[in-house]
Design a protein around this motif. Structure first.
Motif, PDB file in Angstrom:
ATOM      1  N   HIS A   1     -13.714  45.618  60.743  1.00 37.52           N
ATOM      2  CA  HIS A   1     -14.402  44.571  59.974  1.00 37.52           C
ATOM      3  C   HIS A   1     -15.769  44.274  60.588  1.00 37.52           C
ATOM      4  CE1 HIS A   1     -15.210  40.629  58.121  1.00 37.52           C
ATOM      5  NE2 HIS A   1     -15.494  40.234  59.346  1.00 37.52           N
ATOM      6  N   ASN A   2     -15.807  44.099  61.900  1.00 35.99           N
ATOM      7  CA  ASN A   2     -17.083  43.820  62.569  1.00 35.99           C
ATOM      8  C   ASN A   2     -18.046  44.997  62.463  1.00 35.99           C
ATOM      9  OD1 ASN A   2     -16.125  41.320  63.255  1.00 35.99           O
ATOM     10  ND2 ASN A   2     -16.207  41.638  65.471  1.00 35.99           N
ATOM     11  N   MET A   3     -17.533  46.208  62.607  1.00 33.41           N
ATOM     12  CA  MET A   3     -18.378  47.389  62.472  1.00 33.41           C
ATOM     13  C   MET A   3     -19.020  47.418  61.091  1.00 33.41           C
ATOM     14  SD  MET A   3     -15.955  50.264  64.281  1.00 33.41           S
ATOM     15  CE  MET A   3     -17.104  51.602  63.994  1.00 33.41           C
ATOM     16  N   ALA A   4     -18.228  47.089  60.071  1.00 33.27           N
ATOM     17  CA  ALA A   4     -18.746  47.101  58.712  1.00 33.27           C
ATOM     18  C   ALA A   4     -19.831  46.040  58.521  1.00 33.27           C
ATOM     19  CB  ALA A   4     -17.610  46.880  57.722  1.00 33.27           C
ATOM     20  N   ILE A   5     -19.601  44.835  59.054  1.00 31.97           N
ATOM     21  CA  ILE A   5     -20.599  43.769  58.929  1.00 31.97           C
ATOM     22  C   ILE A   5     -21.899  44.175  59.635  1.00 31.97           C
ATOM     23  CG2 ILE A   5     -21.173  41.394  59.572  1.00 31.97           C
ATOM     24  CD1 ILE A   5     -19.187  41.530  57.312  1.00 31.97           C
ATOM     25  N   MET A   6     -21.771  44.773  60.825  1.00 32.81           N
ATOM     26  CA  MET A   6     -22.953  45.135  61.611  1.00 32.81           C
ATOM     27  C   MET A   6     -23.707  46.324  61.023  1.00 32.81           C
ATOM     28  SD  MET A   6     -21.519  44.881  65.516  1.00 32.81           S
ATOM     29  CE  MET A   6     -20.895  43.354  66.215  1.00 32.81           C
ATOM     30  N   ARG A   7     -22.975  47.317  60.540  1.00 35.23           N
ATOM     31  CA  ARG A   7     -23.609  48.570  60.144  1.00 35.23           C
ATOM     32  C   ARG A   7     -23.849  48.674  58.634  1.00 35.23           C
ATOM     33  NH1 ARG A   7     -23.502  51.870  64.678  1.00 35.23           N
ATOM     34  NH2 ARG A   7     -24.257  53.602  63.408  1.00 35.23           N
ATOM     35  N   GLU A   8     -23.138  47.878  57.859  1.00 40.67           N
ATOM     36  CA  GLU A   8     -23.339  47.904  56.412  1.00 40.67           C
ATOM     37  C   GLU A   8     -24.141  46.696  55.926  1.00 40.67           C
ATOM     38  OE1 GLU A   8     -19.127  50.071  55.083  1.00 40.67           O
ATOM     39  OE2 GLU A   8     -19.411  47.914  54.827  1.00 40.67           O
TER      40      GLU A   8
ATOM     41  N   PHE B   1     -16.381  55.391  46.221  1.00 41.26           N
ATOM     42  CA  PHE B   1     -15.994  55.682  47.603  1.00 41.26           C
ATOM     43  C   PHE B   1     -15.717  54.384  48.351  1.00 41.26           C
ATOM     44  CE2 PHE B   1     -16.558  56.575  52.066  1.00 41.26           C
ATOM     45  CZ  PHE B   1     -16.031  57.849  52.233  1.00 41.26           C
ATOM     46  N   LEU B   2     -16.607  53.402  48.197  1.00 44.72           N
ATOM     47  CA  LEU B   2     -16.415  52.103  48.834  1.00 44.72           C
ATOM     48  C   LEU B   2     -15.146  51.427  48.331  1.00 44.72           C
ATOM     49  CD1 LEU B   2     -17.412  49.670  50.552  1.00 44.72           C
ATOM     50  CD2 LEU B   2     -18.727  48.939  48.553  1.00 44.72           C
ATOM     51  N   THR B   3     -14.915  51.468  47.045  1.00 44.76           N
ATOM     52  CA  THR B   3     -13.728  50.846  46.470  1.00 44.76           C
ATOM     53  C   THR B   3     -12.454  51.522  46.956  1.00 44.76           C
ATOM     54  OG1 THR B   3     -14.971  50.247  44.489  1.00 44.76           O
ATOM     55  CG2 THR B   3     -12.580  50.209  44.320  1.00 44.76           C
ATOM     56  N   THR B   4     -12.507  52.832  47.137  1.00 37.28           N
ATOM     57  CA  THR B   4     -11.311  53.598  47.516  1.00 37.28           C
ATOM     58  C   THR B   4     -11.011  53.500  49.003  1.00 37.28           C
ATOM     59  OG1 THR B   4     -11.759  55.181  45.733  1.00 37.28           O
ATOM     60  CG2 THR B   4     -10.241  55.885  47.490  1.00 37.28           C
ATOM     61  N   PHE B   5     -12.038  53.674  49.831  1.00 36.59           N
ATOM     62  CA  PHE B   5     -11.821  53.734  51.282  1.00 36.59           C
ATOM     63  C   PHE B   5     -12.239  52.465  52.004  1.00 36.59           C
ATOM     64  CE2 PHE B   5     -12.264  58.166  49.894  1.00 36.59           C
ATOM     65  CZ  PHE B   5     -11.044  58.664  50.343  1.00 36.59           C
ATOM     66  N   ARG B   6     -12.798  51.497  51.281  1.00 32.80           N
ATOM     67  CA  ARG B   6     -13.121  50.160  51.790  1.00 32.80           C
ATOM     68  C   ARG B   6     -14.248  50.148  52.803  1.00 32.80           C
ATOM     69  NH1 ARG B   6     -11.587  48.111  47.739  1.00 32.80           N
ATOM     70  NH2 ARG B   6     -11.364  46.025  48.641  1.00 32.80           N
ATOM     71  N   VAL B   7     -14.941  51.275  52.976  1.00 33.44           N
ATOM     72  CA  VAL B   7     -16.161  51.344  53.794  1.00 33.44           C
ATOM     73  C   VAL B   7     -17.160  52.212  53.049  1.00 33.44           C
ATOM     74  CG1 VAL B   7     -14.914  51.095  55.992  1.00 33.44           C
ATOM     75  CG2 VAL B   7     -15.424  53.384  55.113  1.00 33.44           C
ATOM     76  N   THR B   8     -18.434  52.098  53.407  1.00 35.11           N
ATOM     77  CA  THR B   8     -19.456  52.940  52.797  1.00 35.11           C
ATOM     78  C   THR B   8     -19.416  54.342  53.409  1.00 35.11           C
ATOM     79  OG1 THR B   8     -21.090  52.222  54.424  1.00 35.11           O
ATOM     80  CG2 THR B   8     -20.970  50.971  52.360  1.00 35.11           C
ATOM     81  N   ARG B   9     -20.023  55.283  52.731  1.00 36.70           N
ATOM     82  CA  ARG B   9     -20.082  56.652  53.265  1.00 36.70           C
ATOM     83  C   ARG B   9     -20.811  56.721  54.610  1.00 36.70           C
ATOM     84  NH1 ARG B   9     -19.920  59.232  47.928  1.00 36.70           N
ATOM     85  NH2 ARG B   9     -18.174  60.707  47.939  1.00 36.70           N
ATOM     86  N   PRO B  10     -21.943  56.015  54.777  1.00 32.21           N
ATOM     87  CA  PRO B  10     -22.607  56.068  56.095  1.00 32.21           C
ATOM     88  C   PRO B  10     -21.702  55.580  57.226  1.00 32.21           C
ATOM     89  CG  PRO B  10     -24.138  55.234  54.462  1.00 32.21           C
ATOM     90  CD  PRO B  10     -22.799  55.312  53.787  1.00 32.21           C
ATOM     91  N   LEU B  11     -20.929  54.523  56.996  1.00 30.02           N
ATOM     92  CA  LEU B  11     -20.023  54.059  58.043  1.00 30.02           C
ATOM     93  C   LEU B  11     -18.918  55.083  58.288  1.00 30.02           C
ATOM     94  CD1 LEU B  11     -19.015  52.057  60.086  1.00 30.02           C
ATOM     95  CD2 LEU B  11     -17.915  50.758  58.241  1.00 30.02           C
ATOM     96  N   PHE B  12     -18.409  55.685  57.214  1.00 27.56           N
ATOM     97  CA  PHE B  12     -17.404  56.734  57.377  1.00 27.56           C
ATOM     98  C   PHE B  12     -17.959  57.888  58.219  1.00 27.56           C
ATOM     99  CE2 PHE B  12     -16.557  60.985  55.525  1.00 27.56           C
ATOM    100  CZ  PHE B  12     -15.365  61.236  56.179  1.00 27.56           C
ATOM    101  N   LYS B  13     -19.198  58.305  57.962  1.00 31.17           N
ATOM    102  CA  LYS B  13     -19.789  59.408  58.724  1.00 31.17           C
ATOM    103  C   LYS B  13     -19.964  59.034  60.193  1.00 31.17           C
ATOM    104  CE  LYS B  13     -22.118  61.526  54.773  1.00 31.17           C
ATOM    105  NZ  LYS B  13     -23.416  61.872  54.139  1.00 31.17           N
ATOM    106  N   TYR B  14     -20.286  57.765  60.439  1.00 32.66           N
ATOM    107  CA  TYR B  14     -20.393  57.311  61.831  1.00 32.66           C
ATOM    108  C   TYR B  14     -19.025  57.377  62.512  1.00 32.66           C
ATOM    109  CZ  TYR B  14     -20.535  54.040  65.734  1.00 32.66           C
ATOM    110  OH  TYR B  14     -20.395  53.454  66.967  1.00 32.66           O
ATOM    111  N   LEU B  15     -17.990  56.906  61.831  1.00 32.45           N
ATOM    112  CA  LEU B  15     -16.636  56.958  62.387  1.00 32.45           C
ATOM    113  C   LEU B  15     -16.213  58.400  62.633  1.00 32.45           C
ATOM    114  CD1 LEU B  15     -14.905  54.248  60.162  1.00 32.45           C
ATOM    115  CD2 LEU B  15     -15.289  54.099  62.631  1.00 32.45           C
ATOM    116  N   LEU B  16     -16.542  59.272  61.700  1.00 33.65           N
ATOM    117  CA  LEU B  16     -16.200  60.686  61.848  1.00 33.65           C
ATOM    118  C   LEU B  16     -16.892  61.288  63.065  1.00 33.65           C
ATOM    119  CD1 LEU B  16     -14.847  63.230  60.717  1.00 33.65           C
ATOM    120  CD2 LEU B  16     -16.882  63.562  59.278  1.00 33.65           C
TER     121      LEU B  16
END
Length: 398
Positions: free
Chosen positions: A342-349, A77-92
């Protein structure tokens, strides 16, 4: 409604007659029942119904592809969408809370699929038609989803991309010092090129940075400040025609910000094309440097690696930034939104996730170099107090 019978069946037979079902059906829609006497409101209702029916039929035709992402492992999932699932769920969650999706799209394409499609587009270099097919959407629909998503991300900018306060600067400067960098450095300043397809019309001339035998090379200049945690703290977009990096700095809000904070104990590092200032430490230039000046330059160089590291992370995570093929207004939005993501990923991942991403971009092997802005020379001006501060730092290093 003017349509009788099974809309999906009608549309299916029509789609088979056209290469581009969405465009052709919309052109032919008056023949399906619109008359000169119908009101504009009724016409719009039928057009929306037609769009929904087209999308529903296409989704049914390719339903096997809709949930393919659900079977991915965490790593895939990370390789495909370039973010982790938890970050994706937050964005959703944020996407649904703000109700960014258009009502008719939401009926056909769930919010989850829209966010995944936008992330996939930003994280890959596939043509937009291929992305549309992968997520069972029309090309025009996927383009609308992508731009709506980037607009949504920009609304989060104040939370995730801001200038550091005094405590954050001190914390970051300690990280740099522990990693062998210059004392007092909380971040680094530079500019990079974001390559783009040549714009149409007169705007093209402003974005050309190199002429080669095969044609013109165009780009947007991204001036940025990155801190010790690889967070982007300031981003300014310009055109190569705006001249060199020092000139671009002087037209940005960062120049005023740095000029007004001369009393700061902390500072950023930058190459010698930028002016020397109490908040901007540049290296010594010359063939014969003292041992202390050489030590200063070595520590400066170590801290300056932050710029290369953040651009490698940014362009590797969001591979779309390696070459953007959109209108200029959309290009600026995409760059801005990916910086925030990018910043969201650094902060939340956490930065450790970067180790699991495939770092496919290497700035040092970029055919045009790290910044590739023409006709740059060593800055011949500075801000009062910069020389004194650099001399002090050089002295305490000895």
């Amino acid at each position: 409604m003017a349509f009788d019978g099974n809309l999906v069946s009608v549309l299916q037979s029509l789609v088979e007659a056209f290469i581009s079902p969405e465009e052709d059906l919309m052109l032919c829609s008056p023949r399906l029942g619109f008359s000169d006497e119908e009101t504009e409101e009724a016409r719009e209702e039928e057009e929306v119904a037609l769009r929904i029916a087209i999308e529903e039929w296409k989704a049914q035709r390719t339903s096997a592809k809709i949930t393919w992402e659900a079977t991915l492992s965490q790593k895939d999932f990370l390789t495909t969408f370039r973010v982790t699932r938890p970050l994706f769920k937050y964005l959703l969650y944020e996407w649904e809370r703000e109700q960014q999706a258009d009502a008719w799209k939401a009926r056909v394409h769930p919010a989850e699929r829209q966010v995944l499609a936008a992330l996939y587009y930003l994280g890959n270099l596939e043509p937009i038609t291929s992305v549309a097919e992968r997520f069972s959407m029309m090309p025009s629909t996927i383009h609308s989803v992508i731009m709506t998503f980037t607009n949504f991300i920009e609304t989060l900018g104040d939370r995730y991309l801001s200038w550091p306060n005094a405590q954050e600067k001190i914390r970051c400067s300690e990280i740099v010092r522990q990693n062998g960098g210059l004392p007092g450095v909380f971040g680094a300043l530079d500019a990079a090129l974001i390559k783009i397809r040549a714009p149409a019309g007169d705007e093209k001339a402003h974005y050309i940075y190199k002429k080669v035998s095969t044609g013109l090379k165009c780009a947007v200049v991204m001036q940025f400040v990155v801190d010790a945690e690889l967070l982007l703290r300031d981003v300014h977009l310009a055109a190569p025609s705006d001249a060199n990096r020092a000139s671009i700095l002087q037209t940005s809000r960062l120049w005023e910000l740095l000029h007004c904070t001369v009393a700061e104990e902390t500072h950023i590092v930058a190459p010698a094309v930028y002016p020397l200032a109490p908040t901007i430490m540049i290296p010594y230039v010359g063939e014969q440097l003292s041992p202390q000046e050489t030590t200063f330059n070595e520590l400066h160089s170590e801290a300056f690696k932050l710029t290369r590291n953040v651009m490698t992370a940014l362009k590797s995570r969001f591979r779309r930034l390696q070459l953007l093929d959109q209108k200029l207004t959309n290009i600026f939005k995409i760059i801005s939104s990916t910086c925030i993501l990018h910043n969201m990923a650094i902060m939340r991942e956490g930065p450790e996730v970067l180790q699991d991403l495939q770092m496919s971009y290497r700035s040092e092997t970029d055919e045009d170099g790290w910044h590739a802005l023409p006709q740059e020379t060593i800055a011949d001006f500075g801000i009062l107090g910069g020389e004194e501060k650099r001399h002090y730092l050089t002295t305490v290093l000895s």
